[in-house]
Enzyme design. Sequence first.
Site, PDB file in Angstrom:
ATOM      1  N   SER A  83       0.826  -1.200  -0.127  1.00 20.83           N
ATOM      2  CA  SER A  83      -0.071  -0.053   0.188  1.00 20.83           C
ATOM      3  C   SER A  83       0.800   1.205  -0.006  1.00 20.83           C
ATOM      4  O   SER A  83       1.983   1.376   0.494  1.00 20.83           O
ATOM      5  CB  SER A  83      -0.982  -0.017   1.339  1.00 20.83           C
ATOM      6  OG  SER A  83      -0.109   0.415   2.392  1.00 20.83           O
ATOM      7  N   ASP A  84       0.379   2.266  -0.688  1.00 19.72           N
ATOM      8  CA  ASP A  84       0.958   3.637  -0.312  1.00 19.72           C
ATOM      9  C   ASP A  84       0.679   3.842   1.201  1.00 19.72           C
ATOM     10  O   ASP A  84      -0.017   3.113   1.744  1.00 19.72           O
ATOM     11  CB  ASP A  84       0.249   4.489  -1.148  1.00 19.72           C
ATOM     12  CG  ASP A  84       1.302   5.918  -1.341  1.00 19.72           C
ATOM     13  OD1 ASP A  84       2.257   6.137  -0.538  1.00 19.72           O
ATOM     14  OD2 ASP A  84       0.831   6.724  -2.291  1.00 19.72           O
ATOM     15  N   TRP A  85       1.601   4.650   1.624  1.00 17.17           N
ATOM     16  CA  TRP A  85       1.638   4.826   3.069  1.00 17.17           C
ATOM     17  C   TRP A  85       0.214   5.299   3.798  1.00 17.17           C
ATOM     18  O   TRP A  85       0.081   6.694   3.501  1.00 17.17           O
ATOM     19  CB  TRP A  85       2.787   5.542   3.605  1.00 17.17           C
ATOM     20  CG  TRP A  85       3.934   5.034   3.964  1.00 17.17           C
ATOM     21  CD1 TRP A  85       4.693   5.049   4.906  1.00 17.17           C
ATOM     22  CD2 TRP A  85       4.498   3.952   2.985  1.00 17.17           C
ATOM     23  NE1 TRP A  85       5.814   4.129   4.764  1.00 17.17           N
ATOM     24  CE2 TRP A  85       5.584   3.227   3.682  1.00 17.17           C
ATOM     25  CE3 TRP A  85       4.173   3.278   1.798  1.00 17.17           C
ATOM     26  CZ2 TRP A  85       6.692   2.349   3.135  1.00 17.17           C
ATOM     27  CZ3 TRP A  85       5.192   2.138   1.401  1.00 17.17           C
ATOM     28  CH2 TRP A  85       6.129   1.534   1.930  1.00 17.17           C
ATOM     29  N   ALA A 137      -2.654   4.179   2.913  1.00 19.45           N
ATOM     30  CA  ALA A 137      -3.746   4.049   1.657  1.00 19.45           C
ATOM     31  C   ALA A 137      -4.767   2.868   2.051  1.00 19.45           C
ATOM     32  O   ALA A 137      -5.764   2.848   1.461  1.00 19.45           O
ATOM     33  CB  ALA A 137      -3.072   3.745   0.405  1.00 19.45           C
TER      34      ALA A 137
END
Length: 399
Positions: free
Chosen positions: A286-288, A290
Amino acid sequence: MKLTDTSSVKGVIASMPLEEKLRAIQGATMFKTPALEEFGIPSIYMLDGGTGMNSAQAWLEAFAVVALEERGECSLSTLAQMKQMMEFLRSPELLGNAPDDVKDFIAKTQAEIDKLIPGGVLPGCFPPGILLGATWDGENIYRSAAALAKEAQFYGIDVLLGTPNVNIHRDPLNGRLFEGYSEDPCLVSKLAPEFVKGIQSEGIIADAKHFAANNQETNRREIDERIQERALREIYLPGFKTCVDAGCRSIMSAYNSINGVPCAHNSWLLSKVLKEEWGFEGFVVSDWGAVYDQVEALIGGNDIEMPAGSGIDKLMDAVKDGRLKEEAVDNALERFLNAVVDSISMKGRKYTAIDRACSRKAAYASVKEGMVLLRNNGVLPLKAGAHVSLFGEKSKQFI
């Protein structure tokens, strides 16, 4: 049983209790996953690095480690705390008058950063994606990526995040536009895979981001983009597809939603298209921050949640009540460990120093090929002795 190579992955997973499996697919700090020594699983270090190792994030990682030890907290809220702490570091007068506990915290953070940036050796600065896209030269891009990966090895980084950023240029106000290659999906698809190949040629795991259609920064966490499937497949997905075809081992899921579903929860995007249709064998991180719902994200096909802070309680409950199958947990962990066995944390670093000549040569070649001079009124090239003025913060302290 301990992790040794690909053949050991399934056996290791079978020997792990559910709690340890769930821990293994979450962040332990801001940029590292946990080390599970009982199973031979090392901590994996992920850091931004498309233009060079992100030393600001290394500081944040050091700060997070100390915050976890001192306060038992490590989450995205750590970022705001660190910004306050950095004010003390920038001002000797402020630091001199700071309370003893603040001075102690800063000293411990400095000790951690000394581990992450050995000898205070700072990274090189490499050309961004927008310039690489202007080179129209895959071989040049490959060489830049390989040089960048060699530096990443020096810092012990396993996964260079955003290598490459293949989001399409759509909004001129997008603050991340510099990382992307082009507004043309064909050009992106031809060039971005060379960056993947160059990064992974030196043993670093490449990570293409942000999957998918993360084309603006405005409200990027809340925005729900309504995109027809044809537009997705013709404009926004081709760059990712060619990176997968090139063997990219990690894909980062985006903050935004597509057609009502957050990308990190989107089973059509992550499971059907990426994993089933394209045959992606790596892991999705995941993006941080997300992941908005841990259970939905794992069900949807997001394998690794970053950073630390969410815990495993909700996931444990979901497995117990049948909403989340343990098979989904096993699948996510298997994808991750299949990449981990080839990481530098498993195999060791090849480079214990930065080859500045190699980095400069590669970066310079890309800059030279990517620059486009639209008009010259005779000023260029500058004559010997010409006076030049530089403005802005970076003219006071160069990168």
